[in-house]
Design an enzyme around this catalytic site. Structure first.
Site, PDB file in Angstrom:
ATOM      1  CG  HIS A 291      17.380 -34.858 -40.058  1.00 22.59           C
ATOM      2  ND1 HIS A 291      16.539 -33.878 -39.888  1.00 22.59           N
ATOM      3  CD2 HIS A 291      18.187 -36.085 -39.407  1.00 22.59           C
ATOM      4  CE1 HIS A 291      17.766 -33.806 -38.837  1.00 22.59           C
ATOM      5  NE2 HIS A 291      18.732 -34.613 -38.943  1.00 22.59           N
ATOM      6  CG  ASP A 292      15.999 -38.685 -44.420  1.00 20.95           C
ATOM      7  OD1 ASP A 292      16.257 -37.217 -45.037  1.00 20.95           O
ATOM      8  OD2 ASP A 292      16.724 -39.617 -45.085  1.00 20.95           O
TER       9      ASP A 292
END
Length: 327
Positions: free
Chosen positions: A250-251
Site C-alpha cells: 500500500h504505502d
C-alpha cells in the site's frame, strides 16, 4: 533544487519497502530526507521506532534523524501485528543488527515536524504513510504549522472499495480518526492515495526471487526475501491478494507519487471523514454528484498504472542493493 522530505511512518512491512524505495533516491542524492518520524500504528510506537532504525542501519544510511511516536490512550482499532509481526518486521528484528538510536533519547516526532516546517517554510513535503497522530499533535501544539508544508501526501482512506479494518474503513484513517479529521481540515490541497489504487499493487514472490538470484550474498536482499515470505503468508491467510502469492504494498504508492506522478490519475474533491458512526467510523467520503461544490480539501487518486509502478519499484530497489556494501 533537491526536494526536502519528512517521512511519517509506522513500520510495518509495506512501510519498510517504502522506506527502502525512498532510500534508493537518497543514495542518488535526489532528495534531502530531513527526518523519519515514527508513529504507533501497525505495531506500538517503540517497535515502529526500532524498525525504522534497524532498516536505516541495514541500508547503511545512519545520518537521518528518527522521531519517536506516542502511545495513544485510546484507539478504535488494535495494532496490525497479525499482518506485520509483533515487531512490524515479520518477527525478523532479532536477525538484524540493532539500530544506533535509542527511543528514550530521540526527539518526539511532532517536535521534529514543527521545528523542520518552521526552519524551511514552504519547502518541505510531508509523506504520511501512518495514522495521522504526529501531524495532528503538531497542529495542536503549533496551530497552522501544517500550512507551512509545501505539500502533504497521505496514504489512506477507501472510497469505492472495501476498507481493510471494517467494511468501509481503512487502517491509517481509522486508527486515529480524530487526528485524520484534523489534518484534512488543516489545508485545501492534501494529496490522498486510498485503497482504491493500492489494492492494485501486489509485490509478488517472483519479484523478490529475481533479486535473490541476482544478489545471493546480500544481507539486505536476504532480509527482504524473508519479509516478503512472511507478508505473503499473512496476506494469503487474510485473503488480501485475490490468491496471488505476494502482499499489498500500500504505502509504496506515496513514494511513486513523488517520483513517477504520471502513473496516477486524480480527482479534486472535499474529503469527509466519519467520526461518530456506529458502524461507519473511519469511513472516507467524496461527493460525486454533479452539483455545485462548496469547497475542496484534497486531490484523491482514482487510478494507478500498477504494472509500471511495480517495475519502477523493483528497478530502484535493485539500484539501492547495488549501493549497499555489505553484499
Amino acid at each position: 533544487m533537491v526536494r526536502k522530505l519528512i517521512l511519517d511512518t509506522d513500520p510495518g512491512g509495506d512501510d519498510i519497502f517504502s522506506i527502502l524505495w525512498l532510500l534508493s533516491f537518497l543514495k542518488h542524492k535526489n532528495i534531502d530526507l530531513l527526518a523519519i518520524t515514527t508513529a504507533a500504528g501497525n505495531v506500538p510506537a517503540r517497535n515502529t521506532f526500532n524498525a525504522a532504525c534497524q532498516i536505516l542501519r541495514l541500508s547503511e544510511v545512519d545520518d537521518i534523524v528518527v522521531g519517536r511516536g506516542v502511545a495513544l490512550p485510546e484507539q478504535l482499532f488494535s495494532h496490525a501485528s497479525h499482518i506485520h509481526g509483533s515487531d512490524g518486521m515479520g518477527n525478523l528484528s532479532q536477525t538484524l543488527p540493532p539500530g544506533r538510536r535509542r527511543f528514550s533519547d530521540s526527539p518526539p516526532s511532532e517536535k521534529l515536524i514543527i521545528d523542520l516546517l518552521n526552519r524551511y517554510p514552504g519547502e518541505v513535503t510531508i509523506v504520511g504513510i501512518a495514522p495521522l497522530t504526529n501531524l495532528a499533535i503538531a497542529e495542536n501544539q503549533a496551530p497552522g504549522i501544517l500550512k507551512k508544508a509545501k505539500e502533504i501526501v497521505i496514504m489512506g482512506g477507501a472510497f469505492n472499495v472495501p476498507g481493510n479494518v471494517t467494511p468501509v474503513a481503512e487502517f491509517n484513517i481509522a486508527f486515529n480518526v480524530k487526528a485524520a479529521q484534523q489534518v484534512f481540515a488543516s489545508r485545501s490541497d492534501m494529496v490522498m492515495l486510498p485503497l482504491d489504487v493500492t489494492r492494485e499493487l501486489v509485490f509478488t514472490s517472483e519479484m523478490i526471487a529475481d533479486l535473490v538470484t541476482d544478489y545471493p550474498e546480500s544481507k539486505l536482499v536476504e532480509f527482504m526475501a524473508k519479509l516478503v515470505d512472511f507478508l505473503t503468508r499473512t496476506s494469503l491467510e487474510h485473503r488480501e491478494t485475490k490468491g496471488k502469492r505476494g502482499f499489498l504494498i500500500h504505502d509504496a504508492v506515496a513514494i511513486a507519487y513523488l517520483f513517477y506522478p504520471e502513473l496516477l490519475t486524480f480527482k479534486r474533491g472535499q474529503v469527509m471523514i466519519e467520526t461518530q458512526g456506529k458502524f461507519t467510523t473511519g469511513q472516507t467520503l467524496l461527493d460525486n454528484r454533479h452539483g455545485v461544490k462548496s469547497g475542496f480539501n484534497a486531490w484523491v487518486a482514482t487510478e494507478v498504472d500498477g504494472h509500471n509502478l511495480m517495475a519502477c519499484l523493483v528497478q530502484d530497489l535493485t539500484s539501492l542493493i547495488q549501493g549497499v556494501h555489505h553484499n
